[in-house]
Design a protein around this motif. Structure first.
Motif, short mmCIF file in Angstrom:
data_model
loop_
_atom_site.label_atom_id
_atom_site.label_comp_id
_atom_site.label_asym_id
_atom_site.label_seq_id
_atom_site.Cartn_x
_atom_site.Cartn_y
_atom_site.Cartn_z
N ASN A 1 0.81 -1.21 0.00
CA ASN A 1 0.00 0.00 0.00
C ASN A 1 0.85 1.27 0.00
N MET A 2 2.16 1.11 0.11
CA MET A 2 3.07 2.25 0.05
C MET A 2 3.83 2.32 -1.27
N ARG A 3 3.41 1.53 -2.25
CA ARG A 3 4.19 1.45 -3.48
C ARG A 3 4.33 2.81 -4.16
N ALA A 4 3.25 3.58 -4.19
CA ALA A 4 3.33 4.90 -4.83
C ALA A 4 4.31 5.81 -4.10
N ALA A 5 4.26 5.81 -2.77
CA ALA A 5 5.17 6.66 -1.99
C ALA A 5 6.61 6.20 -2.15
N ILE A 6 6.83 4.90 -2.17
CA ILE A 6 8.19 4.37 -2.36
C ILE A 6 8.72 4.75 -3.73
N MET A 7 7.85 4.68 -4.75
CA MET A 7 8.28 5.06 -6.09
C MET A 7 8.71 6.53 -6.13
N VAL A 8 7.93 7.40 -5.52
CA VAL A 8 8.26 8.83 -5.51
C VAL A 8 9.58 9.06 -4.77
N ALA A 9 9.75 8.40 -3.62
CA ALA A 9 10.97 8.57 -2.84
C ALA A 9 12.19 8.09 -3.61
N VAL A 10 12.09 6.91 -4.20
CA VAL A 10 13.21 6.36 -4.97
C VAL A 10 13.48 7.23 -6.20
N LEU A 11 12.43 7.68 -6.86
CA LEU A 11 12.60 8.51 -8.06
C LEU A 11 13.32 9.81 -7.74
N VAL B 1 9.76 4.57 -13.06
CA VAL B 1 8.29 4.57 -13.10
C VAL B 1 7.77 3.26 -13.67
N ARG B 2 8.42 2.77 -14.72
CA ARG B 2 7.99 1.50 -15.32
C ARG B 2 8.26 0.32 -14.39
N MET B 3 9.33 0.39 -13.62
CA MET B 3 9.69 -0.71 -12.74
C MET B 3 8.66 -0.88 -11.62
N PHE B 4 8.17 0.21 -11.06
CA PHE B 4 7.22 0.11 -9.95
C PHE B 4 5.80 -0.19 -10.42
N LYS B 5 5.47 0.18 -11.65
CA LYS B 5 4.15 -0.12 -12.22
C LYS B 5 3.03 0.34 -11.29
N VAL B 6 3.10 1.59 -10.88
CA VAL B 6 2.12 2.14 -9.96
C VAL B 6 0.93 2.68 -10.73
N ASP B 7 -0.26 2.28 -10.31
CA ASP B 7 -1.50 2.85 -10.86
C ASP B 7 -1.82 4.10 -10.06
N LEU B 8 -1.51 5.26 -10.61
CA LEU B 8 -1.68 6.50 -9.87
C LEU B 8 -3.15 6.79 -9.57
N ALA B 9 -4.06 6.39 -10.46
CA ALA B 9 -5.48 6.58 -10.19
C ALA B 9 -5.91 5.78 -8.98
N GLN B 10 -5.42 4.54 -8.89
CA GLN B 10 -5.76 3.70 -7.74
C GLN B 10 -5.11 4.25 -6.46
N ALA B 11 -3.88 4.78 -6.61
CA ALA B 11 -3.20 5.34 -5.44
C ALA B 11 -3.93 6.55 -4.89
N ARG B 12 -4.60 7.29 -5.78
CA ARG B 12 -5.37 8.46 -5.33
C ARG B 12 -6.76 8.07 -4.83
N GLY B 13 -7.10 6.78 -4.97
CA GLY B 13 -8.41 6.32 -4.50
C GLY B 13 -9.50 6.51 -5.51
N GLU B 14 -9.15 6.65 -6.81
CA GLU B 14 -10.16 6.86 -7.84
C GLU B 14 -10.61 5.56 -8.48
#
Length: 310
Positions: free
Chosen positions: A224-234, A296-309
Motif C-alpha cells: 500500500n506504500m508502493r506509490a510513496a516508495i516510487m516517488v521517494a526512490v525517483l 516509473v515503469r519498474m514500480f508499475k504504480v497505478d496513480l489513479a488507484q493510489a489516489r483512490g479513484e
C-alpha cells in the motif's frame, strides 16, 4: 435492477475524476509555463552549443561538428568510467537510504511522546548545506585529525592508519557515507507521508487473522506504500545521479571518484570547452530522463488507484 442503480454512480465517479484532473491541470499550468520559460532557453542553448567545437579562450575559433562531440564523448573510456562511478553511488546510497529511511519513518509514525521534536531532530542533517556537511565528513575521515579510524578500529577493515582518501574504494565509501547521512532524512520524510496513508483497519485485520509483523509488513504495509516508495526512490535516484558537491569538496575527483556532473564541470569551468561541456550536459539530461522512465515503469504504480479513484 442492481445494474441500473450502479451505472449513474460509476458515471458520477468518472465525471468527478475528469473534473478533478482538469482542475489540477489548470492549477499546475502557470507553474509549468514559468518553468518552461526559465529552463527552455538554457536547454536549447546547450543543445545548440553541443554541435560546435567551441572553447571560451578562443571564441573566434569555433567550428560546427554536428554530432562530433557526442561521438568523442561516447568513445572515451573516461566518460564510461565516470558514469559507472555515478551509477554505483546512486544504487548504493539510494538502497541504503530506502532501508534506513523506512526504519526512521516507522519510528516517527508510531512514536507518541515528543513526536514533533523527534521529527525535527531527524530532519536536521537534511537542513545543513551540502558543502558544509561535506567539509565536516572530510574532516571526519581525515587520517590525521579525523576520528573514524580511532572510533571504529575494532572493525576488521579499519585500522588507525587507514587512508580514506588514498585509494578508489575508500574514497568512494567516504563520499557515499556523507551522501547517505545528508539525504536519508529526505527519504524518511517521503516514506512517512506514504506510511500515514496505510489504513490502520487493514493492519488490525491482519493482526486478527494471525499475521506476524513481517507478514503485515510485506503483505499489507509495503504494497500500500508502493506509490510513496516510487516517488521517494525517483526523487533520490535522480538527485544522487547528479551528485557533485560531495565529490568536489572531499576529493575533487581524485582516486578515480569523478561523477558525470563533475566531468561536465571540468570540461566547462576548468578547460572552458563549452561545446564538449554542453554535449555532456545534454547526455546527462537524457540519462536522467531515461532513468526516471525506468523507475516509473519498474514500480508499475497505478496513480489513479493510489489516489483512490479506482
Amino acid at each position: 435492477m442492481t445494474t441500473l442503480l450502479q451505472r449513474p454512480a460509476v458515471r458520477d465517479d468518472s465525471d468527478r475524476a475528469v473534473a478533478e484532473n482538469r482542475l489540477g491541470q489548470r492549477l499546475v499550468a502557470p507553474a509549468v509555463v514559468i518553468m518552461l520559460l526559465v529552463t527552455a532557453w538554457p536547454m536549447l542553448r546547450a543543445l545548440y552549443l553541443s554541435g560546435f567545437r567551441y572553447r571560451l579562450t578562443t571564441p573566434d575559433d569555433r567550428s560546427f561538428v554536428f554530432l562530433g562531440n557526442y561521438g568523442t564523448i561516447l568513445s572515451d573510456p573516461l566518460f564510461w568510467k565516470d558514469t559507472l562511478n555515478t551509477v554505483i553511488i546512486m544504487v548504493v546510497t539510494v538502497s541504503i537510504e530506502l532501508v534506513i529511511g523506512f526504519a526512521f519513518a516507522m519510528v516517527m509514525h508510531r512514536i507518541v511522546f515528543a513526536r514533533g521534536v523527534m521529527r525535527t531532530s531527524i530532519l536536521i542533517p537534511y537542513g545543513i548545506i551540502t558543502v558544509v556537511s561535506a567539509f565536516a565528513w572530510q574532516f571526519t575521515f581525515s587520517i590525521n585529525n579525523g576520528y573514524i579510524n580511532s572510533w571504529f578500529d575494532w572493525l576488521p577493515f579499519i585500522n588507525p592508519d587507514t587512508n580514506w582518501f588514498g585509494d578508489h574504494w575508500h574514497a568512494m565509501t567516504a563520499i557515499m557515507v556523507s551522501e547517505i547521512w545528508k539525504t536519508t532524512p529526505f527519504m524518511s520524510l517521503l516514506l512517512l507521508a506514504g506510511l500515514s496513508q496505510v489504513s490502520e483497519d487493514m493492519i488490525e485485520a491482519a493482526k486478527v487473522d494471525g499475521a506476524t509483523w513481517f507478514q503485515r509488513l510485506f503483505k499489507v504495509i509495503l504494497p500500500n506504500m508502493r506509490a510513496a516508495i516510487m516517488v521517494a526512490v525517483l526523487f533520490r535516484a535522480l538527485d544522487a545521479f547528479r551528485i557533485f558537491d560531495n565529490i568536489f569538496v572531499m576529493t575533487r575527483g581524485a582516486q578515480n571518484t569523478e561523477s558525470s556532473s563533475f566531468l561536465t564541470y571540468r570540461q566547462v569551468i576548468e578547460q572552458m570547452q563549452l561545446g564538449m561541456g554542453s554535449a555532456l550536459s545534454v547526455l546527462l539530461f537524457l540519462t536522467v530522463l531515461g532513468l526516471a522512465y525506468l523507475i516509473v515503469r519498474m514500480f508499475k504504480v497505478d496513480l489513479a488507484q493510489a489516489r483512490g479513484e479506482a
